[in-house]
Design a protein around this motif. Structure first.
Motif, PDB file in Angstrom:
ATOM      1  N   GLU A  80      30.432  48.137  54.207  1.00 10.83           N
ATOM      2  CA  GLU A  80      30.495  46.652  54.203  1.00 10.83           C
ATOM      3  C   GLU A  80      31.097  46.094  52.935  1.00 10.83           C
ATOM      4  O   GLU A  80      32.041  45.415  52.776  1.00 10.83           O
ATOM      5  CB  GLU A  80      29.348  45.724  54.841  1.00 10.83           C
ATOM      6  N   GLU A  81      30.264  46.395  51.897  1.00  8.73           N
ATOM      7  CA  GLU A  81      30.684  46.158  50.531  1.00  8.73           C
ATOM      8  C   GLU A  81      31.856  46.654  49.922  1.00  8.73           C
ATOM      9  O   GLU A  81      32.719  46.114  49.286  1.00  8.73           O
ATOM     10  CB  GLU A  81      29.207  46.646  49.633  1.00  8.73           C
ATOM     11  N   VAL A  82      32.105  48.023  50.266  1.00 11.44           N
ATOM     12  CA  VAL A  82      33.076  48.743  49.887  1.00 11.44           C
ATOM     13  C   VAL A  82      34.473  47.913  50.448  1.00 11.44           C
ATOM     14  O   VAL A  82      35.678  48.042  49.908  1.00 11.44           O
ATOM     15  CB  VAL A  82      33.298  50.237  49.972  1.00 11.44           C
ATOM     16  N   ALA A  83      34.318  47.775  51.963  1.00 12.19           N
ATOM     17  CA  ALA A  83      35.295  47.264  52.551  1.00 12.19           C
ATOM     18  C   ALA A  83      35.890  46.175  52.179  1.00 12.19           C
ATOM     19  O   ALA A  83      37.028  45.735  51.755  1.00 12.19           O
ATOM     20  CB  ALA A  83      35.089  47.174  54.138  1.00 12.19           C
ATOM     21  N   TRP A  84      34.956  45.179  51.846  1.00 15.81           N
ATOM     22  CA  TRP A  84      35.318  44.105  51.006  1.00 15.81           C
ATOM     23  C   TRP A  84      36.070  44.100  49.623  1.00 15.81           C
ATOM     24  O   TRP A  84      37.057  43.891  49.298  1.00 15.81           O
ATOM     25  CB  TRP A  84      34.163  43.049  50.723  1.00 15.81           C
ATOM     26  N   GLN A  85      35.448  45.031  48.759  1.00 15.05           N
ATOM     27  CA  GLN A  85      35.772  45.500  47.647  1.00 15.05           C
ATOM     28  C   GLN A  85      37.472  45.949  47.697  1.00 15.05           C
ATOM     29  O   GLN A  85      38.296  45.573  47.006  1.00 15.05           O
ATOM     30  CB  GLN A  85      35.144  46.180  46.972  1.00 15.05           C
ATOM     31  N   VAL A  86      37.652  46.893  48.708  1.00 12.45           N
ATOM     32  CA  VAL A  86      38.884  47.350  48.778  1.00 12.45           C
ATOM     33  C   VAL A  86      40.025  46.470  49.336  1.00 12.45           C
ATOM     34  O   VAL A  86      41.091  46.317  48.973  1.00 12.45           O
ATOM     35  CB  VAL A  86      38.795  48.902  49.587  1.00 12.45           C
ATOM     36  N   GLY A  87      39.394  45.797  50.395  1.00 11.50           N
ATOM     37  CA  GLY A  87      40.425  45.040  51.224  1.00 11.50           C
ATOM     38  C   GLY A  87      40.880  43.742  50.096  1.00 11.50           C
ATOM     39  O   GLY A  87      42.064  43.455  50.150  1.00 11.50           O
ATOM     40  N   TYR A  88      39.948  43.094  49.627  1.00 16.77           N
ATOM     41  CA  TYR A  88      40.219  42.226  48.732  1.00 16.77           C
ATOM     42  C   TYR A  88      40.951  42.438  47.678  1.00 16.77           C
ATOM     43  O   TYR A  88      42.028  42.050  47.159  1.00 16.77           O
ATOM     44  CB  TYR A  88      38.985  41.339  48.152  1.00 16.77           C
ATOM     45  N   GLY A  89      40.432  43.779  47.043  1.00 13.36           N
ATOM     46  CA  GLY A  89      41.319  44.309  45.842  1.00 13.36           C
ATOM     47  C   GLY A  89      42.778  44.629  46.043  1.00 13.36           C
ATOM     48  O   GLY A  89      43.667  44.512  45.278  1.00 13.36           O
ATOM     49  N   ALA A  90      43.028  45.143  47.394  1.00 17.31           N
ATOM     50  CA  ALA A  90      44.173  45.312  47.690  1.00 17.31           C
ATOM     51  C   ALA A  90      45.199  44.107  47.779  1.00 17.31           C
ATOM     52  O   ALA A  90      46.432  44.175  47.260  1.00 17.31           O
ATOM     53  CB  ALA A  90      44.351  45.900  49.273  1.00 17.31           C
ATOM     54  N   LEU A  91      44.773  42.965  48.204  1.00 15.80           N
ATOM     55  CA  LEU A  91      45.419  41.814  47.950  1.00 15.80           C
ATOM     56  C   LEU A  91      45.750  41.252  46.632  1.00 15.80           C
ATOM     57  O   LEU A  91      46.928  40.942  46.428  1.00 15.80           O
ATOM     58  CB  LEU A  91      44.477  40.618  48.716  1.00 15.80           C
ATOM     59  N   VAL A  92      44.801  41.356  45.799  1.00 15.69           N
ATOM     60  CA  VAL A  92      44.974  41.063  44.626  1.00 15.69           C
ATOM     61  C   VAL A  92      45.884  41.888  43.763  1.00 15.69           C
ATOM     62  O   VAL A  92      46.754  41.421  43.295  1.00 15.69           O
ATOM     63  CB  VAL A  92      43.442  41.076  43.880  1.00 15.69           C
ATOM     64  N   PHE A  93      45.764  43.143  44.109  1.00 13.18           N
ATOM     65  CA  PHE A  93      46.597  44.114  43.176  1.00 13.18           C
ATOM     66  C   PHE A  93      47.877  43.856  43.643  1.00 13.18           C
ATOM     67  O   PHE A  93      48.900  43.822  42.924  1.00 13.18           O
ATOM     68  CB  PHE A  93      46.163  45.451  43.349  1.00 13.18           C
ATOM     69  N   ASN A  94      48.230  43.737  44.981  1.00 11.25           N
ATOM     70  CA  ASN A  94      49.403  43.290  45.598  1.00 11.25           C
ATOM     71  C   ASN A  94      50.050  42.191  44.647  1.00 11.25           C
ATOM     72  O   ASN A  94      51.377  42.152  44.377  1.00 11.25           O
ATOM     73  CB  ASN A  94      49.569  43.197  46.865  1.00 11.25           C
ATOM     74  N   LYS A  95      49.357  41.230  44.727  1.00 14.60           N
ATOM     75  CA  LYS A  95      49.917  39.721  44.026  1.00 14.60           C
ATOM     76  C   LYS A  95      50.172  40.103  42.457  1.00 14.60           C
ATOM     77  O   LYS A  95      51.205  39.575  42.030  1.00 14.60           O
ATOM     78  CB  LYS A  95      48.912  38.707  44.267  1.00 14.60           C
ATOM     79  N   LEU A  96      49.562  41.104  41.767  1.00 16.32           N
ATOM     80  CA  LEU A  96      49.445  41.279  40.349  1.00 16.32           C
ATOM     81  C   LEU A  96      50.465  42.074  40.005  1.00 16.32           C
ATOM     82  O   LEU A  96      50.533  42.786  38.814  1.00 16.32           O
ATOM     83  CB  LEU A  96      48.109  41.717  39.870  1.00 16.32           C
ATOM     84  N   TYR A  97      51.056  43.074  40.954  1.00 18.31           N
ATOM     85  CA  TYR A  97      51.811  44.177  40.887  1.00 18.31           C
ATOM     86  C   TYR A  97      53.444  44.182  39.993  1.00 18.31           C
ATOM     87  O   TYR A  97      53.761  44.886  39.516  1.00 18.31           O
ATOM     88  CB  TYR A  97      51.759  45.116  41.797  1.00 18.31           C
ATOM     89  N   ASN A  98      53.716  42.846  40.276  1.00 17.62           N
ATOM     90  CA  ASN A  98      55.115  42.624  40.116  1.00 17.62           C
ATOM     91  C   ASN A  98      55.000  41.169  38.951  1.00 17.62           C
ATOM     92  O   ASN A  98      54.003  40.621  39.186  1.00 17.62           O
ATOM     93  CB  ASN A  98      56.199  42.219  41.094  1.00 17.62           C
ATOM     94  N   SER A  99      56.240  41.186  38.425  1.00 24.43           N
ATOM     95  CA  SER A  99      56.237  40.162  37.451  1.00 24.43           C
ATOM     96  C   SER A  99      56.176  38.641  38.263  1.00 24.43           C
ATOM     97  O   SER A  99      56.317  38.966  39.223  1.00 24.43           O
ATOM     98  CB  SER A  99      57.910  40.079  37.044  1.00 24.43           C
ATOM     99  N   ARG A 100      55.066  37.997  37.697  1.00 27.92           N
ATOM    100  CA  ARG A 100      54.585  37.037  38.527  1.00 27.92           C
ATOM    101  C   ARG A 100      55.621  35.944  39.246  1.00 27.92           C
ATOM    102  O   ARG A 100      55.387  35.512  40.111  1.00 27.92           O
ATOM    103  CB  ARG A 100      53.533  36.177  37.781  1.00 27.92           C
ATOM    104  N   ILE A 101      56.820  35.862  38.520  1.00 25.28           N
ATOM    105  CA  ILE A 101      57.982  34.976  38.923  1.00 25.28           C
ATOM    106  C   ILE A 101      58.466  35.419  40.246  1.00 25.28           C
ATOM    107  O   ILE A 101      58.806  34.520  41.148  1.00 25.28           O
ATOM    108  CB  ILE A 101      58.681  34.742  38.067  1.00 25.28           C
TER     109      ILE A 101
END
Ligand code: ARG
Length: 566
Positions: free
Chosen positions: A409-430
């Motif tokens: 459960e903990e890992v699912a949270w860390q990876v699922g949330y991490g995926a969203l965050v990383f996706n948002k942070l992977y390109n130039s923010r604009i």
């Protein structure tokens, strides 16, 4: 060791320039096989009165005569001198540095003595925390982490949207149709319901709008009942926000909403007037900015409506007084670009020298198949739902790949949330972020789960190899080209962190992490780590440990957890 600096110092006496002058020209060739560093000799032709290729050949020869131990070769290629590091010396140097400084690798107190105020996330009370605030929240948090890591003294402020006409409407709606118990239970959902009802009824009976306005005026004059209800709406909203912040691992030093500045607004308007900037326009008071290519900045409205820019001016002055900031950073969607450009210009025109430290950090929107920030039915996507979906999808993937994982459960949270965050942070923010579950949850793609997975794999190898943190190893046993590629990326990591701070661009770190993970996976596929030979194994484990450390450090800077197994 700082190799560019050492090279600059070695070159200086040979080319009649100082090391400081040379430093910015030292390049990193795109392919390590062509050289690890390069120096172009074009600029020297004039002073040394020779053709650049000739200079390159001569200087390369001289450098090799007095070759320092870390330098394997210096070769002229046309007008360039290409430098080759000694792989083993480099490996020993970088690995010892990472393994001894660990989570502080690259933190050299660059920001010591400097104050930064960070204004981010800042949702609007009585409205759901929706996907539009994900960018502000995760980009803001990453920049907060990065500046803190570099030793800046960061104060984070959540500038909640907690004042405005909507509260008058909510009060009217609550008094007419609200049920205390139901709203207590359903929080923002319940508030949204009566808010929608208000608009439906006001369409039929416009006098409701007058009632709402009257409440705003009453609240502005300190009306007890109005303020009590307002406070309740704020608290209800904070319950949802805080649930999310807690799960996201985000803490603000201050929740200081727009209302905090209410009693400063008149003073600010008076000051702007006294400085000769305030002018009348259609019954409102504005600062004209046409000389600066912008429409007027609204300071006071005749209808008692919101004073978003005035609050921001008041907040900036207040923050500078209180925190003596060198930088005050604001992370919002790019649709607010003009707002920030306008009021920051006003602060500059008011003569505040610190106006130069005000920085707006805009970012692009989410793009779904059928339009921005909305679902197919045109509804706003709630952050809570979005994260829950990411976690549910991740849970399924874990169930398939690793059903016996202990803390699923903990890992699912860390990876699922991490995926969203990383996706948002992977390109130039604009840039707009294209939303695709398939892409962001791909364990083999350029994604958060990929970096986390590589980290977990490194953890497992270290565990199996019985790595005990012994930093005694023979670096000549991690001198392969593939090992060098990994180490070079690690060596460059601190510079990337500084660059991402200077540009307010977390993607620079995100990309470096993917590059390190990819390089390590190449190394790993070609070189078995847990070999029988104890010395080789020890050196390879040291490399693995450094990779694990950097991936963890980098994920942490981005606000993402690094689970040890997944
Ligand atoms: N509440 C605003 C919004 O949701 C963001 C506030 C940004 N910060 C500021 N100081 N204006 O759009």
């Amino acid at each position: 060791m700082n190799y560019t600096k050492a090279l600059a110092e070695a070159l200086a006496p040979l080319i009649e320039l100082t090391a400081e002058e040379i430093l910015p020209s030292i390049e990193a060739p795109p392919d390590a096989r062509l050289g690890h560093f390069a120096y172009p000799c074009f600029r020297l032709a004039k002073t040394l009165k020779k053709a650049p290729p000739m200079i390159a050949a001569e200087v390369a020869g001289k450098i090799m005569e007095a070759r320092p131990a870390w330098l394997r070769d210096a070769k002229a290629t046309g007008p360039y001198i290409n430098f080759f590091l000694d792989h083993a010396a480099f490996a020993g140097d970088v690995l010892k540095d990472v393994l001894s400084s660990r989570e502080n690798f690259g933190a050299k107190g660059q920001g010591a003595g400097k104050n930064v105020v960070m204004d981010y996330s800042s949702p609007n009370v009585a409205k759901h925390f929706h996907v539009g605030h994900l960018g502000s929240t995760v980009i803001g948090k990453a920049i907060d982490n990065i500046y803190s890591f570099l030793g800046y003294n960061v104060t984070s402020i959540n500038h909640l949207g907690d004042w405005g006409t909507q509260f008058g409407k909510l009060i009217v709606a609550y008094k007419k149709w609200g049920n205390h118990e139901e709203i207590e239970k359903t929080e923002i959902e319940g508030l949204t319901k009566i808010y929608v009802r208000f608009h439906e009824e006001a369409d039929k009976d416009p006098s409701l709008n007058d009632e709402a306005r009257a409440w705003v005026v009453k609240m502005q004059n300190g009306d007890e009942e109005g303020l009590r209800l307002w406070k309740w709406f704020v608290d209800l909203s904070l319950r949802e926000y805080n649930r999310l912040y807690e799960k996201m691992g985000i803490n603000f030093d201050l929740f200081r909403g727009e209302s905090y500045y209410n009693n400063m607004l008149d003073g600010v308007a008076a000051e702007i007037d006294q400085k000769g900037l305030l002018e009348e326009s259609d019954g409102a008071k504005v600062v004209f900015l046409e000389d600066h290519g912008m429409p007027p900045c609204l300071i006071l409205r005749s209808d008692g409506g919101t004073l978003y820019p005035t609050r921001d001016i008041a907040a900036a002055i207040n923050r500078h007084q209180e925190f003596k900031f060198d930088l005050c950073l604001y992370v919002t969607g790019q649709e607010q670009k003009l707002h920030f450009a306008q009021w920051m210009k006003v602060v500059e025109l008011m003569g505040y020298p610190w106006a130069g430290g005000l920085v707006h950090i805009p970012y692009g929107m989410y793009r779904f198949e059928d339009g921005a920030m909305s679902t197919r039915r045109g509804q706003v996507i709630k952050m809570e739902d979005l994260i829950n979906e990411a976690v549910a999808k991740t849970r399924n993937i874990i169930e398939e790949r690793n059903p016996s994982l202990p803390n699923k459960e903990e890992v699912a949270w860390q990876v699922g949330y991490g995926a969203l965050v990383f996706n948002k942070l992977y390109n130039s923010r604009i840039k707009d972020t294209v939303f695709s579950w398939e892409h962001m949850l791909n364990f083999e793609g350029e994604t958060g789960p990929y970096v986390q997975y590589t980290h977990a794999r490194a953890c497992s190898v270290l565990e199996k190899g019985g790595w005990g943190g012994n930093v005694d190893f023979d670096p000549s046993l991690v001198a392969e080209d593939e090992a060098f590629d990994v180490l070079r990326l690690i060596y460059d990591f601190p510079g990337k962190v500084e660059e991402s701070a200077a540009k307010y661009e977390p993607f620079i770190i995100a990309r470096q992490l993917v590059a390190i993970a990819q390089a390590f996976n190449v190394y790993y596929s070609k070189n078995m780590i847990l070999v029988d030979d104890a010395k080789t194994r020890q050196a390879r484990l040291a490399l693995t440990c450094a990779v694990r450390q950097i991936l963890k450090n980098g994920l942490q800077l981005l606000g993402i957890a690094a689970p040890v197994a997944m």
